[in-house]
Design a protein around this motif. Structure first.
Motif, PDB file in Angstrom:
ATOM      1  N   GLN A   8      -1.101   1.290  10.700  1.00  8.95           N
ATOM      2  CA  GLN A   8       0.275   0.904  11.109  1.00  8.95           C
ATOM      3  C   GLN A   8       1.320   1.658  10.286  1.00  8.95           C
ATOM      4  N   GLN A   9       0.930   2.017   9.047  1.00 11.95           N
ATOM      5  CA  GLN A   9       1.921   2.646   8.153  1.00 11.95           C
ATOM      6  C   GLN A   9       1.702   4.143   7.981  1.00 11.95           C
ATOM      7  N   GLY A  10       0.771   4.689   8.754  1.00  9.99           N
ATOM      8  CA  GLY A  10       0.522   6.130   8.695  1.00  9.99           C
ATOM      9  C   GLY A  10      -0.101   6.580   7.378  1.00  9.99           C
ATOM     10  N   PHE A  22       0.835  -1.205   0.000  1.00 10.82           N
ATOM     11  CA  PHE A  22       0.000   0.000   0.000  1.00 10.82           C
ATOM     12  C   PHE A  22       0.870   1.257   0.000  1.00 10.82           C
ATOM     13  N   LEU A  23       1.855   1.264   0.889  1.00 12.36           N
ATOM     14  CA  LEU A  23       2.704   2.448   1.037  1.00 12.36           C
ATOM     15  C   LEU A  23       3.432   2.772  -0.268  1.00 12.36           C
ATOM     16  N   ARG A  77      -2.164   8.642   0.950  1.00  2.00           N
ATOM     17  CA  ARG A  77      -3.596   8.907   1.185  1.00  2.00           C
ATOM     18  C   ARG A  77      -4.430   8.001   0.286  1.00  2.00           C
ATOM     19  N   THR A  78      -5.481   7.424   0.879  1.00  2.00           N
ATOM     20  CA  THR A  78      -6.306   6.519   0.067  1.00  2.00           C
ATOM     21  C   THR A  78      -7.796   6.695   0.343  1.00  2.00           C
ATOM     22  N   LEU A  79      -8.596   6.372  -0.649  1.00  2.00           N
ATOM     23  CA  LEU A  79     -10.047   6.270  -0.467  1.00  2.00           C
ATOM     24  C   LEU A  79     -10.395   4.786  -0.500  1.00  2.00           C
ATOM     25  N   VAL A 113      -7.848  -4.095   6.508  1.00  2.00           N
ATOM     26  CA  VAL A 113      -7.212  -3.067   5.664  1.00  2.00           C
ATOM     27  C   VAL A 113      -6.899  -1.825   6.502  1.00  2.00           C
ATOM     28  N   VAL A 114      -7.879  -1.378   7.289  1.00  2.00           N
ATOM     29  CA  VAL A 114      -7.676  -0.159   8.089  1.00  2.00           C
ATOM     30  C   VAL A 114      -6.496  -0.354   9.043  1.00  2.00           C
TER      31      VAL A 114
END
Ligand code: NAP
Ligand code: ZN
Length: 371
Positions: A56-58, A25-26, A31-33, A50-51
């Protein structure tokens, strides 16, 4: 040999695969929707998983949980506004085909302000946001296709936004999320996967590479679908369904669907029949129609499903359809004529071998339904 095969989605499968691969993800931004249906993602553990890794990764996250079954263009437009407002670098779709397809549409419209027909035709001048897909049904294969099927709320018709840019970058397949699926949704989505694998196998656009995958998908579905008639759905079967459905998605990503899907859309839009059920209601008569043109491939399907022939195939589908309403749906003569005309306008009708005309489509509808 003629061959073209494109599959850019990284597929990761296994229990807790999101947790084990969270760094992906990172790599797409900060920022994600997150795009989900109204309830199920919050209930089956997928959204929480997912959240957790995003926090955890800010990674900042905003939730758009308004996607309805058979998502409309206007829902996607609303989601795109939200993606712009939260300045999403990427999108995460979690749910059945509806949530995943809406997430794809949002990924396109976030940076491309398009209206009406141009949503489907492009050109998409600005980038499509990268998309992660977490399927929670085992049926559409949307996690590995370049398609987003959206309903035009004005005409009630389904439209296909098809562009390679909406292949998800990564699909996470964790069958634990599918454990809570109701029996009718499990059956309908399993039948959708079977339709994809079969239609892809007999499509005019099939090729040796897609056929190899289709055969494995049909074989696996043939081993699990009979268990569903007895409501036997342990984790192992769920995992096979999810895997086979993903394989079938890889197939239609190459071959497209055929007359079954073209005809099924009206059954969903105008008769409120679930997508997978709509396809399954037509499958047996579709085989009757295509068998003279491709007898070998049709008999290979029966063989792969470990069935003696067409009669037993029809019986299996009929038994599975019992998971739905007590009686099979019916169509009026006017509906048959109108739906056949609408199906003829669909792009995927041309993938059918032999290519049907209106009379043939009317016959398939008439023989599949009581009138
Ligand atoms: P769906 O419309 O996504 O979901 C059906 C129902 O299942 C919804 O009420 C949903 O609840 C619920 N649900 C989803 N996951 C669940 C879970 N794990 N546990 C319990 N309930 C769950 O159904 P679908 O058959 O997967 O998708 C159908 C759509 O996909 C159609 O619009 C069809 O046209 C499209 N499609 C797309 C492709 C493609 O390649 N893009 C291919 C075939 C079909 P919530 O609403 O609360 O989430
Ligand atoms: Zn489908």
């Amino acid at each position: 040999m003629k061959l073209s095969f494109y599959m850019p989605t990284k597929v990761i499968m296994g229990k807790e695969c999101i947790e084990h691969n969270k760094e992906l993800f990172l790599s797409q931004g900060k920022r994600t929707l997150i795009v989900t249906g109204r309830k199920s993602a919050a209930q089956n553990g997928s959204l929480a998983d997912v959240v957790k890794v995003l926090e955890q990764q800010g990674i900042e996250h905003t939730l758009f949980n308004k996607v309805e079954p058979n998502p409309t263009i206007s829902t996607v437009q609303q989601g795109a506004v939200m993606a712009r407002e939260c300045k999403a670098d990427f999108i995460i779709g979690i749910g059945g085909g509806s949530a995943l397809d809406a997430a794809k549409g949002i990924a396109v419209l976030a940076l491309n302000s398009l209206e009406g027909d141009s949503i489907f035709t492009g050109p998409y001048e600005n980038p499509v946001l990268p998309l992660f897909a977490v399927p929670t049904t085992a049926g559409t294969g949307s996690e590995v296709t370049p398609y987003s099927i959206l309903t035009d709320q004005g005409t009630k018709r389904k439209r296909n936004l098809a562009t390679p840019g909406i292949f998800p970058v990564t699909a996470f397949l964790d069958a634990r999320y599918t454990l809570a699926l109701s029996h009718p949704i499990t059956v309908n989505t399993g039948l959708d996967a079977l339709s994809h694998a079969i239609e892809g196998y007999v499509s005019v656009r099939s090729n040796p590479n897609s056929d190899m995958i289709a055969r494995e998908s049909i074989r696996l579905l043939g081993s699990v679908l009979p268990l569903l008639t007895k409501k036997e759905t342990g984790f192992e079967s769920r995992e096979i369904l999810l895997y086979a459905s993903m394989l079938a998605g890889q197939v239609i990503a190459q071959t497209g669907t055929t007359a079954v899907h073209a005809m099924g859309y009206s059954l969903t839009s105008f008769k409120n029949i679930d997508h997978g059920r709509a396809n399954a209601l037509l499958l047996s008569e579709y085989f009757t129609f295509i068998t003279p043109a491709q007898p070998e491939k049709v008999s290979q399907v029966y063989e792969l499903m470990n069935l003696p022939g067409h009669k037993e195939f029809t019986t299996l589908i009929d038994d599975l359809l019992k998971a739905g309403p007590g009686e099979k749906e019916s169509l009026t003569g006017e509906e048959i004529s109108r739906f056949a005309s609408l199906a003829l306008e669909e792009g995927n009708i041309k993938n059918t071998l032999p290519e049907p005309g209106k009379t043939e489509l009317e016959k398939i509808y008439r023989n599949s339904f009581s009138t």
